[in-house]
Design a protein around this motif. Sequence first.
Motif, PDB file in Angstrom:
ATOM      1  N   LEU A   1       0.840  -1.187   0.000  1.00  0.00           N
ATOM      2  CA  LEU A   1       0.000   0.000   0.000  1.00  0.00           C
ATOM      3  C   LEU A   1       0.881   1.244   0.000  1.00  0.00           C
ATOM      4  CD1 LEU A   1      -2.738  -1.008   2.615  1.00  0.00           C
ATOM      5  CD2 LEU A   1      -2.744  -1.330   0.136  1.00  0.00           C
ATOM      6  N   SER A   2       0.522   2.192  -0.819  1.00  0.00           N
ATOM      7  CA  SER A   2       1.329   3.403  -0.973  1.00  0.00           C
ATOM      8  C   SER A   2       1.362   4.224   0.313  1.00  0.00           C
ATOM      9  CB  SER A   2       0.757   4.254  -2.113  1.00  0.00           C
ATOM     10  OG  SER A   2       1.377   5.509  -2.158  1.00  0.00           O
ATOM     11  N   ASP A   3       2.561   4.654   0.666  1.00  0.00           N
ATOM     12  CA  ASP A   3       2.706   5.529   1.836  1.00  0.00           C
ATOM     13  C   ASP A   3       2.078   6.891   1.596  1.00  0.00           C
ATOM     14  OD1 ASP A   3       3.984   3.615   3.315  1.00  0.00           O
ATOM     15  OD2 ASP A   3       6.005   4.285   2.786  1.00  0.00           O
ATOM     16  N   ALA A   4       1.917   7.269   0.315  1.00  0.00           N
ATOM     17  CA  ALA A   4       1.304   8.557  -0.008  1.00  0.00           C
ATOM     18  C   ALA A   4      -0.184   8.564   0.324  1.00  0.00           C
ATOM     19  CB  ALA A   4       1.507   8.881  -1.489  1.00  0.00           C
ATOM     20  N   VAL A   5      -0.751   7.362   0.487  1.00  0.00           N
ATOM     21  CA  VAL A   5      -2.186   7.253   0.800  1.00  0.00           C
ATOM     22  C   VAL A   5      -2.401   6.715   2.208  1.00  0.00           C
ATOM     23  CG1 VAL A   5      -4.368   6.192   0.120  1.00  0.00           C
ATOM     24  CG2 VAL A   5      -2.733   6.898  -1.636  1.00  0.00           C
ATOM     25  N   PHE A   6      -1.590   5.727   2.593  1.00  0.00           N
ATOM     26  CA  PHE A   6      -1.812   5.041   3.870  1.00  0.00           C
ATOM     27  C   PHE A   6      -0.728   5.320   4.910  1.00  0.00           C
ATOM     28  CE2 PHE A   6      -4.148   2.562   0.753  1.00  0.00           C
ATOM     29  CZ  PHE A   6      -5.351   2.309   1.399  1.00  0.00           C
ATOM     30  N   GLY A   7       0.229   6.181   4.569  1.00  0.00           N
ATOM     31  CA  GLY A   7       1.340   6.388   5.496  1.00  0.00           C
ATOM     32  C   GLY A   7       1.534   7.826   5.931  1.00  0.00           C
ATOM     33  N   LEU A   8       0.495   8.646   5.818  1.00  0.00           N
ATOM     34  CA  LEU A   8       0.617  10.048   6.211  1.00  0.00           C
ATOM     35  C   LEU A   8       0.440  10.223   7.721  1.00  0.00           C
ATOM     36  CD1 LEU A   8      -1.496  11.881   3.468  1.00  0.00           C
ATOM     37  CD2 LEU A   8       0.971  11.515   3.513  1.00  0.00           C
ATOM     38  N   GLU A   9       0.913  11.350   8.226  1.00  0.00           N
ATOM     39  CA  GLU A   9       0.625  11.734   9.603  1.00  0.00           C
ATOM     40  C   GLU A   9      -0.782  12.322   9.610  1.00  0.00           C
ATOM     41  OE1 GLU A   9       0.993  12.147  13.593  1.00  0.00           O
ATOM     42  OE2 GLU A   9       2.459  11.183  12.252  1.00  0.00           O
ATOM     43  N   PRO A  10      -1.728  11.700  10.316  1.00  0.00           N
ATOM     44  CA  PRO A  10      -3.127  12.162  10.270  1.00  0.00           C
ATOM     45  C   PRO A  10      -3.282  13.609  10.727  1.00  0.00           C
ATOM     46  CG  PRO A  10      -2.992   9.978  11.262  1.00  0.00           C
ATOM     47  CD  PRO A  10      -1.581  10.473  11.126  1.00  0.00           C
ATOM     48  N   ASN A  11      -4.040  14.375   9.956  1.00  0.00           N
ATOM     49  CA  ASN A  11      -4.335  15.764  10.289  1.00  0.00           C
ATOM     50  C   ASN A  11      -5.720  15.811  10.943  1.00  0.00           C
ATOM     51  OD1 ASN A  11      -5.279  18.540  10.094  1.00  0.00           O
ATOM     52  ND2 ASN A  11      -3.559  18.903   8.716  1.00  0.00           N
ATOM     53  N   GLU A  12      -5.751  15.935  12.260  1.00  0.00           N
ATOM     54  CA  GLU A  12      -7.008  15.852  12.999  1.00  0.00           C
ATOM     55  C   GLU A  12      -7.959  16.999  12.655  1.00  0.00           C
ATOM     56  OE1 GLU A  12      -6.392  15.462  17.157  1.00  0.00           O
ATOM     57  OE2 GLU A  12      -5.330  13.542  16.991  1.00  0.00           O
ATOM     58  N   HIS A  13      -7.416  18.192  12.454  1.00  0.00           N
ATOM     59  CA  HIS A  13      -8.289  19.324  12.179  1.00  0.00           C
ATOM     60  C   HIS A  13      -8.955  19.191  10.809  1.00  0.00           C
ATOM     61  CE1 HIS A  13      -9.959  23.249  12.850  1.00  0.00           C
ATOM     62  NE2 HIS A  13      -9.441  23.712  11.717  1.00  0.00           N
ATOM     63  N   ALA A  14      -8.225  18.680   9.832  1.00  0.00           N
ATOM     64  CA  ALA A  14      -8.810  18.462   8.506  1.00  0.00           C
ATOM     65  C   ALA A  14      -9.941  17.435   8.591  1.00  0.00           C
ATOM     66  CB  ALA A  14      -7.738  17.998   7.525  1.00  0.00           C
ATOM     67  N   MET A  15      -9.722  16.363   9.353  1.00  0.00           N
ATOM     68  CA  MET A  15     -10.768  15.346   9.512  1.00  0.00           C
ATOM     69  C   MET A  15     -11.988  15.929  10.227  1.00  0.00           C
ATOM     70  SD  MET A  15      -8.724  11.785  10.315  1.00  0.00           S
ATOM     71  CE  MET A  15      -7.743  12.390  11.689  1.00  0.00           C
ATOM     72  N   TYR A  16     -11.731  16.751  11.245  1.00  0.00           N
ATOM     73  CA  TYR A  16     -12.826  17.389  11.980  1.00  0.00           C
ATOM     74  C   TYR A  16     -13.683  18.250  11.054  1.00  0.00           C
ATOM     75  CZ  TYR A  16     -14.966  21.289  14.474  1.00  0.00           C
ATOM     76  OH  TYR A  16     -15.836  22.256  14.900  1.00  0.00           O
ATOM     77  N   LEU A  17     -13.041  19.062  10.216  1.00  0.00           N
ATOM     78  CA  LEU A  17     -13.785  19.947   9.318  1.00  0.00           C
ATOM     79  C   LEU A  17     -14.581  19.159   8.285  1.00  0.00           C
ATOM     80  CD1 LEU A  17     -11.164  22.791   8.669  1.00  0.00           C
ATOM     81  CD2 LEU A  17     -13.253  22.929  10.043  1.00  0.00           C
TER      82      LEU A  17
END
Length: 209
Positions: free
Chosen positions: A19-35
């Motif tokens: 699985l690509s790190d560009a899709v599954f290996g990012l540091e999650p951005n909580e504020h983006a998910m919240y919005l």
Amino acid sequence: MELSVLNIKGEDTGRKVNLSDAVFGLEPNEHAMYLDVKQYLANQRQGTHKAKERNEVAGSTKKIKKQKGTGGARAGSLKAPLFVGGGRVFGPKPRNYSFKLNKKLKSLARLSALSLLARDNKVALVENFTLEAPKTKEFKGILGNLQATGKTLLVGSSVDKNVLLSSRNLPKVKVSAVNDLNTYDLLNTEKLLLIEDSVNVLENLYSEK
């Protein structure tokens, strides 16, 4: 991230997919998910709530008692908010709760949700499969084999009609195409089942954003 491909019996097929790190290996951005979740829930609201104000309530506007000498507060109309059956002060009115988010932010939110699921080992790969007919019992058995007993999101490159019909009576299961994925569904699942042919579509869709 490397995952083994399972068959519908829950057995390892011996194949592995990176699985690509560009899709599954990012540091999650909580504020983006919240919005993104906030926008999704706001878009679900009908906004049809309505309460009548004093100018909309049916009733007489005649002064109900004389101004002075009653020993009580002055009152002009039964439609006033302080009387039972009167209008409401600043009551709710129909409105649209939706708001706009940038495409890049929404994409970041979904990538963050996918990376969060991968980090928590909540992602499994399943080989391509179809059902000959809509059979809820058969589909439920497949989920049991894959140890998907809680909230489950099954994602394919497209939605198989028989699989979709088989899942409709299972309240904890949702079937979705890659193009219909949203952050709310990703965060609201305990197990993400990716059908094998969806991986390339998913990575092509999000890796460029």
